[in-house]
Design a protein around this motif. Structure first.
Motif, PDB file in Angstrom:
ATOM      1  N   MET A  47       4.793  14.105 -11.734  1.00 16.83           N
ATOM      2  CA  MET A  47       5.542  14.196 -13.062  1.00 16.83           C
ATOM      3  C   MET A  47       4.583  14.318 -14.115  1.00 16.83           C
ATOM      4  O   MET A  47       4.950  15.159 -14.930  1.00 16.83           O
ATOM      5  N   GLY A  48       3.250  13.899 -13.914  1.00 18.88           N
ATOM      6  CA  GLY A  48       2.425  14.097 -15.054  1.00 18.88           C
ATOM      7  C   GLY A  48       2.010  15.731 -14.985  1.00 18.88           C
ATOM      8  O   GLY A  48       1.930  16.340 -16.072  1.00 18.88           O
ATOM      9  N   GLU A  49       1.922  16.215 -13.768  1.00 17.75           N
ATOM     10  CA  GLU A  49       1.683  17.679 -13.736  1.00 17.75           C
ATOM     11  C   GLU A  49       2.901  18.379 -14.240  1.00 17.75           C
ATOM     12  O   GLU A  49       2.615  19.459 -14.992  1.00 17.75           O
ATOM     13  N   GLY A  50       4.053  18.016 -13.872  1.00 18.72           N
ATOM     14  CA  GLY A  50       5.250  18.742 -14.241  1.00 18.72           C
ATOM     15  C   GLY A  50       5.375  18.546 -15.894  1.00 18.72           C
ATOM     16  O   GLY A  50       5.657  19.672 -16.558  1.00 18.72           O
ATOM     17  N   VAL A  51       4.816  17.604 -16.595  1.00 17.46           N
ATOM     18  CA  VAL A  51       4.746  17.639 -18.235  1.00 17.46           C
ATOM     19  C   VAL A  51       3.868  18.478 -18.634  1.00 17.46           C
ATOM     20  O   VAL A  51       4.079  19.281 -19.426  1.00 17.46           O
ATOM     21  N   LYS A  52       2.762  18.402 -17.856  1.00 16.20           N
ATOM     22  CA  LYS A  52       1.796  19.541 -18.520  1.00 16.20           C
ATOM     23  C   LYS A  52       1.976  20.958 -18.356  1.00 16.20           C
ATOM     24  O   LYS A  52       1.847  21.716 -19.165  1.00 16.20           O
ATOM     25  N   LEU A  53       2.958  21.024 -17.181  1.00 16.88           N
ATOM     26  CA  LEU A  53       3.334  22.614 -16.950  1.00 16.88           C
ATOM     27  C   LEU A  53       4.289  22.902 -18.145  1.00 16.88           C
ATOM     28  O   LEU A  53       4.327  24.259 -18.614  1.00 16.88           O
ATOM     29  N   PHE A  82       0.741  -1.089  -0.044  1.00 18.32           N
ATOM     30  CA  PHE A  82       0.213   0.073   0.043  1.00 18.32           C
ATOM     31  C   PHE A  82       0.758   1.205   0.224  1.00 18.32           C
ATOM     32  O   PHE A  82       0.685   2.399  -0.856  1.00 18.32           O
ATOM     33  N   LEU A  83       1.952   1.170   0.936  1.00 17.86           N
ATOM     34  CA  LEU A  83       2.757   2.344   1.036  1.00 17.86           C
ATOM     35  C   LEU A  83       3.389   2.696  -0.333  1.00 17.86           C
ATOM     36  O   LEU A  83       3.611   3.713  -0.872  1.00 17.86           O
ATOM     37  N   ALA A  84       3.929   1.585  -0.950  1.00 20.92           N
ATOM     38  CA  ALA A  84       4.942   1.754  -2.198  1.00 20.92           C
ATOM     39  C   ALA A  84       3.814   2.220  -3.479  1.00 20.92           C
ATOM     40  O   ALA A  84       4.245   2.983  -4.119  1.00 20.92           O
ATOM     41  N   SER A  85       2.517   1.609  -3.506  1.00 24.31           N
ATOM     42  CA  SER A  85       1.537   2.113  -4.457  1.00 24.31           C
ATOM     43  C   SER A  85       1.215   3.707  -4.274  1.00 24.31           C
ATOM     44  O   SER A  85       1.223   4.168  -5.170  1.00 24.31           O
ATOM     45  N   MET A  86       0.908   4.110  -2.804  1.00 21.82           N
ATOM     46  CA  MET A  86       0.733   5.594  -2.682  1.00 21.82           C
ATOM     47  C   MET A  86       2.007   6.378  -3.091  1.00 21.82           C
ATOM     48  O   MET A  86       1.957   7.389  -3.979  1.00 21.82           O
ATOM     49  N   PHE A  87       3.095   5.868  -2.913  1.00 21.52           N
ATOM     50  CA  PHE A  87       4.343   6.522  -3.301  1.00 21.52           C
ATOM     51  C   PHE A  87       4.573   6.766  -4.973  1.00 21.52           C
ATOM     52  O   PHE A  87       4.718   8.010  -5.258  1.00 21.52           O
ATOM     53  N   PHE A  88       4.233   5.685  -5.602  1.00 23.06           N
ATOM     54  CA  PHE A  88       4.272   5.811  -7.020  1.00 23.06           C
ATOM     55  C   PHE A  88       2.997   6.520  -7.546  1.00 23.06           C
ATOM     56  O   PHE A  88       3.408   7.137  -8.683  1.00 23.06           O
ATOM     57  N   LEU A  89       2.140   6.410  -7.120  1.00 18.58           N
ATOM     58  CA  LEU A  89       0.844   7.307  -7.288  1.00 18.58           C
ATOM     59  C   LEU A  89       1.246   8.888  -7.417  1.00 18.58           C
ATOM     60  O   LEU A  89       1.016   9.495  -8.235  1.00 18.58           O
ATOM     61  N   LEU A  90       1.723   9.232  -6.020  1.00 22.88           N
ATOM     62  CA  LEU A  90       2.049  10.640  -6.047  1.00 22.88           C
ATOM     63  C   LEU A  90       3.126  10.900  -6.824  1.00 22.88           C
ATOM     64  O   LEU A  90       3.143  12.152  -7.734  1.00 22.88           O
ATOM     65  N   VAL A  91       4.081  10.337  -7.134  1.00 23.07           N
ATOM     66  CA  VAL A  91       5.422  10.552  -8.252  1.00 23.07           C
ATOM     67  C   VAL A  91       4.595  10.677  -9.544  1.00 23.07           C
ATOM     68  O   VAL A  91       5.186  11.499 -10.224  1.00 23.07           O
ATOM     69  N   ASP A  92       3.896   9.530  -9.993  1.00 20.82           N
ATOM     70  CA  ASP A  92       3.186   9.736 -11.243  1.00 20.82           C
ATOM     71  C   ASP A  92       2.399  10.938 -11.492  1.00 20.82           C
ATOM     72  O   ASP A  92       2.651  11.620 -12.584  1.00 20.82           O
ATOM     73  N   PHE A  93       1.808  11.256 -10.407  1.00 19.89           N
ATOM     74  CA  PHE A  93       0.894  12.442 -10.723  1.00 19.89           C
ATOM     75  C   PHE A  93       1.731  13.554 -10.480  1.00 19.89           C
ATOM     76  O   PHE A  93       1.227  14.634 -11.798  1.00 19.89           O
TER      77      PHE A  93
END
Length: 65
Positions: free
Chosen positions: A53-59, A40-51
């Motif tokens: 990075m996606g926002e950074g690419v959009k920006l 669960f902790l690893a999935s939350m970490f990667f969800l946050l990192v993915d989000f």
């Protein structure tokens, strides 16, 4: 290496299995819960990192918004 007959092989396997220290039911349960918590902790970490990075690419590229 000398060949062993099947009966001797089975006896040796049973002898080695007797040397194994098997975990108790409580230890197995605790380990299982710890694995689920870490997943669960690893999935939350990667969800946050993915989000992020996606926002950074959009920006940077101005895509998707």
């Amino acid at each position: 290496m000398p060949r062993t007959n099947p009966g001797q092989f089975v006896r040796q396997v049973r002898q080695e299995i007797g040397k194994v220290s098997w975990p108790s039911r409580k230890e197995t349960g605790i380990s299982t819960v710890m694995v689920f918590i870490m997943v669960f902790l690893a999935s939350m970490f990667f969800l946050l990192v993915d989000f992020l990075m996606g926002e950074g690419v959009k920006l940077i590229f101005g895509l998707g918004g």
